[in-house]
Design an enzyme around this catalytic site. Structure first.
Site, PDB file in Angstrom:
ATOM      1  N   SER A 151       0.859  -1.192   0.000  1.00  0.00           N
ATOM      2  CA  SER A 151       0.000   0.000   0.000  1.00  0.00           C
ATOM      3  C   SER A 151       0.887   1.231   0.000  1.00  0.00           C
ATOM      4  CB  SER A 151      -0.866   0.026   1.259  1.00  0.00           C
ATOM      5  OG  SER A 151      -0.083   0.433   2.376  1.00  0.00           O
ATOM      6  N   ASP A 152       0.347   2.366  -0.372  1.00  0.00           N
ATOM      7  CA  ASP A 152       1.096   3.594  -0.108  1.00  0.00           C
ATOM      8  C   ASP A 152       1.006   3.875   1.399  1.00  0.00           C
ATOM      9  OD1 ASP A 152       2.601   5.873  -0.337  1.00  0.00           O
ATOM     10  OD2 ASP A 152       1.525   6.671  -2.059  1.00  0.00           O
ATOM     11  N   TRP A 153       1.754   4.843   1.826  1.00  0.00           N
ATOM     12  CA  TRP A 153       1.961   5.190   3.232  1.00  0.00           C
ATOM     13  C   TRP A 153       0.619   5.377   3.957  1.00  0.00           C
ATOM     14  CZ3 TRP A 153       6.873   6.889   5.434  1.00  0.00           C
ATOM     15  CH2 TRP A 153       6.763   7.524   6.673  1.00  0.00           C
TER      16      TRP A 153
END
Ligand code: NOJ
Length: 744
Positions: free
Chosen positions: A281-283
């Site tokens: 996932s992104d942050w």
């Protein structure tokens, strides 16, 4: 004594478990994964699905304990090579199963050697050079014990207000696909387990570049046809090039956050494209689905992300914290966990992490090596786009008596590097001022920054700058946007030159000397007022470590510009979205002055502004050289193309000027009628040719049926018969036009 014995046993066991033989032979990845999975506890499995920014938030001792317990599968952003090495030793030799960590880091356009920002790199239209740069970035990164980088960014960007346009490869899917695939090949090398390879991460999957209003992280609405024709091809190309990982984006796409998007992740990525690496996932994007209003709480977020196919959670800890209770209650199938662990371990095995020696801290010579600097300079040279050159002011003669170098960006090392340079060091940067001084000798160069930075509004430094301009034979004015104004979360509503830069240009013009604007920026700016005072404009982006020498060589004729724009430059932000491959409408504009006259709509009721032309300031594909190129003799091998067939299209390109130069020749098509409206032009291919003065080359393209396909209303990739226009062109607004008929 007992403790000592225990410690020796642990050591022996840990050495043993770290031996590849325990999990099978390196060739047999799937059975090695089976062997491991069979021995893993649920906590260890969920640990593999977790990525920590431990370096920021936890003490050294805490991280070690975590790693020993198998709490993390990956750690990102650890700064120190020794710390990485120490932790990998703990993972391999002190954790129960000896599963190595995968260390990730944002190496977006170079590690220590900083290359131009990706948008600049794209203006080179040179996949091979871009591949080489990515490979050097991988070499420097891998030498530091980092295994994985969050690049390339493959988001199509049609909105220069969006700060992350700097990280993009422009607005066109064909070009972004070619360059993105080249970056993947460069980062991953011939084999993922080579000592100079790192795993790539195709991001931000998907649609992130279409953020409404150009505001970062914002909602995106993209119909499936547009998604498939424009926003997904660069990701498909990266997958095909072997990208080991993908990153799910922050944005919601048509109402479903990308990090919980079954259609994107399971249907398209896994099923249609056959991706078998892992998705991170992104942050914090898993947890942010709560704020999106797509998940009720962290448990719901974990369930939705993992079900959708996000294998590894970056930063937030919902998988690890919330799934055990659900699984214990029989409400979540552990098979999904196993599947994601399998995807992650597969990449770890392919990277050879179980066998990869932990590198010793690299010698200084591993960074900024001569070949790295040479590629960085070449890429900075090829990225620069000459937008204007009245009266052939450029190149300047090296025997010029005096130049004035003016502006806040002439000698700013940090701004030259651009956004996303976690490991670049300002001290390594060679600025234009330094390079020009070296070239001409310090006595012939007068320097006046005039403004402290690009946002400075004080005119206190104008007087010495004007004085320097008055005493010079030419003015080199370095303006634009400093590094911190583009990149993540750096959206701007105005694209005008910030601070008092317009006033500075007005002031310098009073000297009446020839002016060259050198614009350093992370996005297209609207700077026509400043450009009107200049004979020449060179758009140099944020050109990286070697930008200074590259610019100096271009200004003084040791290099000839060949870069071409990969995004349309608007005249004003009010024209956005503006991109070359738009549809035609039923009432296309007829052209005209773009000035409000007494008759409010002088051009009739057409799709246009009453106060401005529709067209861009500079179109996609545009860029000048110090020489000139003539296009002639367009030829098609046939007037028709049968389904499944191909057509060759060729034209003669002649260097009609006095210098040798490179030209990027572009192939465009347009389908005139189809079951869905089609763009007025679409790039299909491009070639770079280098021609001596007077030389002519026939540039030939093969146009295949496949390249003419598009997605119909049902989302199917189809070729429809009908008339096509075709151009061989120097940019998206001009070119030689022919036509052919596609037949069934
Ligand atoms: C957020 C950014 O969107 C992404 O591009 C980056 O790789 C991660 N943070 C990790 O730093």
């Amino acid at each position: 004594m007992r403790i000592q014995v225990l410690a020796s046993i642990t050591l022996l066991v840990s050495i043993f478990v770290a031996m590849p033989s325990l999990y099978g032979s390196p060739a047999d990845v799937e059975s090695r994964i089976d062997a491991l999975l069979a021995r893993m506890t649920l906590q260890e499995k969920l640990g593999q699905l977790s990525q920590s920014t431990a370096g920021y938030t936890r003490s050294d001792a805490q991280i070690r304990n975590d790693v020993r317990a198998g709490r993390w599968g990956s750690i990102m952003n650890l700064r120190d090579a020794q710390q990485r090495a120490a932790l990998q030793r703990v993972a391999l030799h002190e954790s129960r199963l000896g599963i190595p960590l995968i260390f990730g880091r944002d190496v977006i356009h170079g590690y220590r050697t900083v290359f131009p920002i990706p948008l600049g790199q794209s203006a080179s239209w040179d996949p091979e050079l871009v591949r080489k740069a990515a490979h050097i970035a991988a070499r420097e990164t891998a030498a530091e014990g980092i295994h994985w980088t969050f690049a390339p960014m493959l988001d199509i960007a049609r909105d220069p207000r969006w700060g992350r346009i700097a990280e993009s490869l422009g607005e066109d899917p064909v070009l972004a696909s070619a360059l993105g695939a080249a970056m993947v090949r460069g980062l991953q090398g011939d084999s993922l387990d080579a000592p100079d390879a790192v795993a790539a991460c195709a991001k931000h999957y998907a649609g992130y570049g279409a953020a409404e209003g150009g505001r970062d992280y914002n909602t995106t609405w993209i119909p499936e046809t547009l998604l498939r024709d424009v926003y997904l091809p660069s990701f498909a190309a990266a997958e095909k090039a072997g990208a080991a990982t993908f990153m799910s984006a922050f944005n919601d796409l048509n109402g479903v956050p990308a990090s919980g998007n079954v259609f994107l992740l399971r249907q398209v990525l896994r099923k249609e494209w056959g991706f078998d690496g892992f998705v991170v996932s992104d942050w914090n994007a898993v947890e942010e689905m709560i704020k999106h209003g797509y998940a009720a709480d962290s448990t719901d977020a974990a369930v939705k992300s993992l079900r959708a196919g996000v294998d590894m959670e970056m930063v937030s800890t919902d998988y690890y914290d919330d799934l055990p209770a659900l699984i214990a209650a029989g409400k979540f199938d552990v098979k999904l966990v196993d599947e994601s662990v399998r995807n992650i371990l597969r990449v770890k095995f392919r990277l050879g992490l179980f066998e990869r020696p932990i590198p010793a801290p690299p010698p200084a010579s591993a960074m900024l090596a001569p070949d790295a600097l040479a590629i960085a300079q070449r890429l900075a040279t090829e990225s620069a786009v000459l937008l204007r050159n009245e009266g052939s002011l450029l190149p300047l003669s090296k025997s010029i008596a005096k130049v004035a170098v003016i502006g806040p960006l002439a000698d700013s090392r940090v701004d030259q590097m651009g956004c996303w340079v976690a490991d670049g060091q300002p001290g390594d940067v060679r600025t234009p001022l330094a390079a020009i001084r070296e070239m001409l000798g310090p006595d012939r160069v007068a320097y006046a920054p005039a403004l402290k930075n690009s946002r400075d509004n004080s005119q206190a430094g104008f007087a010495p700058a004007l004085e320097a301009a008055r005493n010079a034979d030419a003015v080199l004015l370095f303006i634009g946007e400093e590094q911190s104004l583009s990149g993540e979360a750096r959206s701007r509503a105005s694209l005008d030159l910030p601070g008092a830069q317009d006033q500075l240009v007005d002031e310098i013009a009073k000297a009446g000397k020839p002016v060259v604007l050198i614009v350093l920026a992370g996005r297209p700016l609207t700077f026509s007022k400043a450009a009107a005072h200049a004979e020449a404009v060179l758009y140099a982006w944020h050109p990286g470590t070697m930008g200074g020498p590259a610019i100096a060589n271009l200004l003084f004729g040791d290099a000839v510009p060949s870069g071409k724009l990969t995004v349309s430059f608007p005249r004003t932000a009010g024209q956005i979205p503006i991109y070359y491959n738009h549809m035609n409408t039923g009432r296309p504009p007829r052209g005209g002055s773009g000035r409000i006259s007494e008759r409010v709509a002088p051009e009739g009721d057409t799709s246009r502004y009453i106060d401005l032309d529709n067209g861009p300031e500079y179109p996609f594909g545009y860029g000048l050289s110090y020489t000139t190129f003539q296009y002639s003799n367009l030829k098609l091998s046939s007037a028709s193309m049968a389904k499944g067939g191909a057509l060759t299209v060729s034209a003669d390109v002649t260097n009609s000027g006095k210098l040798e130069g490179g030209e990027i020749v572009q192939l465009y098509t347009r389908q005139l009628a189809a079951s869905l409206t089609r763009p007025v032009r679409e790039l299909k291919d491009f070639q770079r040719v280098t021609l001596k003065p007077g030389e002519t080359k026939t540039v030939q393209f093969t146009l295949s049926t496949a390249s003419l396909a598009f997605h119909n209303e049902r989302g199917e990739l189809v070729n429809e018969p009908g008339m096509f226009q075709v151009w061989i062109a120097p940019d998206s607004a001009r070119g030689l036009r022919g036509e052919f008929k596609a037949i069934d």
